[in-house]
Design an enzyme around this catalytic site. Structure first.
Site, PDB file in Angstrom:
ATOM      1  CE  LYS A 248      -3.998  -2.211   0.717  1.00 56.27           C
ATOM      2  NZ  LYS A 248      -3.652  -3.668   0.868  1.00 56.27           N
TER       3      LYS A 248
HETATM    4  C1  LIG Z   1      -4.437  -4.801   0.344  1.00 55.92           C
HETATM    5  C2  LIG Z   1      -3.514  -5.959   0.278  1.00 55.92           C
HETATM    6  C3  LIG Z   1      -3.990  -7.213  -0.699  1.00 55.92           C
HETATM    7  C4  LIG Z   1      -4.930  -6.892  -1.671  1.00 55.92           C
HETATM    8  O1  LIG Z   1      -4.853  -6.050  -2.317  1.00 55.92           O
HETATM    9  P1  LIG Z   1      -5.929  -5.502  -3.316  1.00 55.92           P
HETATM   10  O2  LIG Z   1      -5.520  -4.329  -4.026  1.00 55.92           O
HETATM   11  O3  LIG Z   1      -7.012  -4.838  -2.303  1.00 55.92           O
HETATM   12  O4  LIG Z   1      -6.542  -6.570  -4.308  1.00 55.92           O
HETATM   13  C5  LIG Z   1      -3.120  -8.208  -0.562  1.00 55.92           C
HETATM   14  N1  LIG Z   1      -1.955  -8.350   0.132  1.00 55.92           N
HETATM   15  C6  LIG Z   1      -1.657  -7.297   1.127  1.00 55.92           C
HETATM   16  C7  LIG Z   1      -0.517  -7.616   2.037  1.00 55.92           C
HETATM   17  C8  LIG Z   1      -2.629  -6.265   1.326  1.00 55.92           C
HETATM   18  O5  LIG Z   1      -2.224  -5.262   2.191  1.00 55.92           O
END
Ligand SMILES: *Cc1c(COP(=O)(O)O)cnc(C)c1O
Length: 498
Positions: free
Chosen positions: A113
């Site tokens: 993120k």
């Molecule tokens: C947010 C997240 C996901 C999923 O990602 P999306 O973009 O919502 O599909 C997968 N793994 C981790 C560690 C995340 O923080």
């Protein structure tokens, strides 16, 4: 480049406006009017650049109301040696057998993120200034664990913004919760919602659509926006790393320029894999986009049958950031599957709201299956993938990325497709020390999560990421707990705090 809503063509806005609004007024998601194309020449020109330079160039195709100089300023402030633990920002490593791992977790909160949320606040601040806005922005964010912390960290002390994060009370890992409740900064808060991620996300969407709350907010000089991946400013930066990784594979000699590769993404809200789909649409030679789910495999079922059905039990797993039954960003893909017919998208979304399901068929389903392949990993399979990757590939996976590896192996077995592949590593294993170590040792460990960091460091041979190592000593600053119905009230009290 102008943006339109997935649910209406009546209005278009520029990138800055799309980023400031987060979601379009009638509830749709902003999408670019057309995808910019990347020729082989364009791609070649990016090869010699470093990550922030590549990012600025690629983003300039989408965010055309920022100057290239502004974008460069934002990307160099977002991606550098202070914010990221490695010089390459998003390095690509071979895992053997043509599989490569794209490490997206070297940012300040140790999850992918950060790739978008180190940048989004800077883009938003610039947009506010460019528009001469007299209002401030209140960022509301629902989180399945990682977005919350990354958004808090990104928006911390950014002028003219406040940020409030809602996380499911029992739906995040110990480390994820500790990261959020200890968040520093004068403009930040986090509250636990009694419910799961879908409750938190639905609650936030309800607040966005509440005219009375909007009016109160406006009187106090604020407007809402979102740091969730429904915001185009979250998605655009994610397109960058797929393009960058492809160029790195070429530079490393792992593939020849023009070779097709497969991409594997552990998926929840469908944001990360959608970014890969956009990169493919721009001309990056990607073959299959492999969508990996955990026990909450609503997306696997959708890709296999064309039926999206959220009417099922929510299952908490060791990959909590993927415990999602309503994948918001799928709406953007549906828009493409429907040949950009918003009436069709509205129909599907109405079915989802009314009955909890919708079905795509015919050409739409065919197109979906041309680009995507779906699979899921159970808890047992996820633990086994952590153990075997460690044993056979000398690599310590976090549970989310382990789901990805597991599904990739299913894909290879079922299709015999042995093209080179890129696995998106979405979190550091140090965010989930107990589950990772338990999987490695084949037994349930009892110790506190924070006490297991050094054991995991020893086992993996990797250093503990700095910010995670210091969590134990940090004071808890955010203690609110609320029901889904009380979320609006929490927003109002947070505003009153000044
Ligand atoms: C947010 C997240 C996901 C999923 O990602 P999306 O973009 O919502 O599909 C997968 N793994 C981790 C560690 C995340 O923080």
């Amino acid at each position: 480049m102008q943006y339109r809503s997935t649910r209406s063509s009546s209005q278009t806005v520029g990138a800055q406006e799309a980023i400031l609004q987060g979601i379009s007024p009638e509830g749709g998601l902003y999408v670019p009017e057309a995808l910019p194309a990347l020729s082989a020449e364009d791609l070649n020109a990016l090869t010699g650049l470093n990550y922030p330079e590549r990012a600025a160039q690629i983003l300039s195709l989408f965010l055309s109301d920022y100057t290239l100089a502004e974008l460069k300023e934002c990307t160099t402030q977002a991606y550098n040696g202070h914010t990221f633990a490695v010089k390459h920002i998003a390095p690509v490593m071979p895992l053997g057998g043509g599989l490569h791992i794209l490490e997206l977790f070297h940012g300040p909160t140790a999850a992918f993120k950060d790739m978008a949320l180190q940048l989004l606040p800077r883009l938003m601040a610039k947009a506010l200034r460019a528009k001469g806005a007299s209002h401030k922005v209140l960022i509301l964010t629902a989180t399945s664990g990682d977005t919350g912390k990354a958004a808090l960290e990104g928006f911390k002390d950014v002028p003219d913004t406040k940020i409030l994060v809602f996380y499911p009370q029992d739906g995040v890992s110990v480390m994820q919760r500790l990261q959020m409740v200890t968040q520093e900064g004068d403009n930040v808060s986090a509250a636990a919602v009694m419910g799961n991620f879908d409750d938190a996300q639905t609650g936030v969407k309800a607040i966005f659509g509440d005219p009375a709350l909007q009016a109160t907010l406006n009187r106090q000089g604020y407007r809402f926006s979102s740091a969730n991946s429904i915001n185009w400013g979250r998605l655009a930066p994610q397109i960058v790393y797929y393009i960058s990784a492809y160029l790195d594979l070429v530079s490393q000699g792992s593939i020849a320029f023009g070779d097709e590769i497969n991409v594997v993404v552990p998926t929840g809200n469908f944001g990360n894999i959608l970014a890969a789909y956009y990169a493919k649409g721009m001309g990056l030679p990607l073959h299959k986009l492999i969508c990996a789910s955990n026990d909450n495999h609503v997306l696997t079922d959708f890709i296999r049958t064309g039926v999206y059905d959220r009417r099922r039990f929510f299952i908490p797993t060791i990959s909590p950031s993927m415990d999602i039954l309503i994948s918001s960003n799928l709406e953007r893909l549906l828009f493409e599957l429907a040949d950009r017919e918003d009436v069709q998208v509205c129909g599907w979304m109405q079915d989802l709201a009314d009955t909890g399901r919708y079905a795509v068929s015919g050409d739409a389903l065919k197109t979906l299956r041309t680009h995507f392949w779906g699979g899921y990993a159970t808890e047992g399979m996820t633990r086994e993938a952590i153990r075997t990757a460690y044993q056979d590939r000398c690599y310590t996976l976090d549970p989310h990325t382990a789901v990805g590896l597991c599904v990739y192996e299913q894909y290879q077995k079922e299709t015999g497709d042995h093209r080179p592949a890129l696995l998106a590593a979405t979190a550091s294993p140090f965010k989930f020390p107990k589950d990772v170590l338990s999987a490695l040792q084949g037994r349930e460990l009892e110790a506190e999560e924070t006490e297991l960091l050094s054991a995991l460091s020893k086992a993996s041979g990797l250093p503990v990421p700095g910010p995670l190592g210091g969590l134990k000593e940090k004071p808890v600053r955010h203690r609110s707990v609320c029901t889904k119905e009380e979320m609006g009230q929490v927003v109002l009290s947070f505003l009153q705090e000044g």
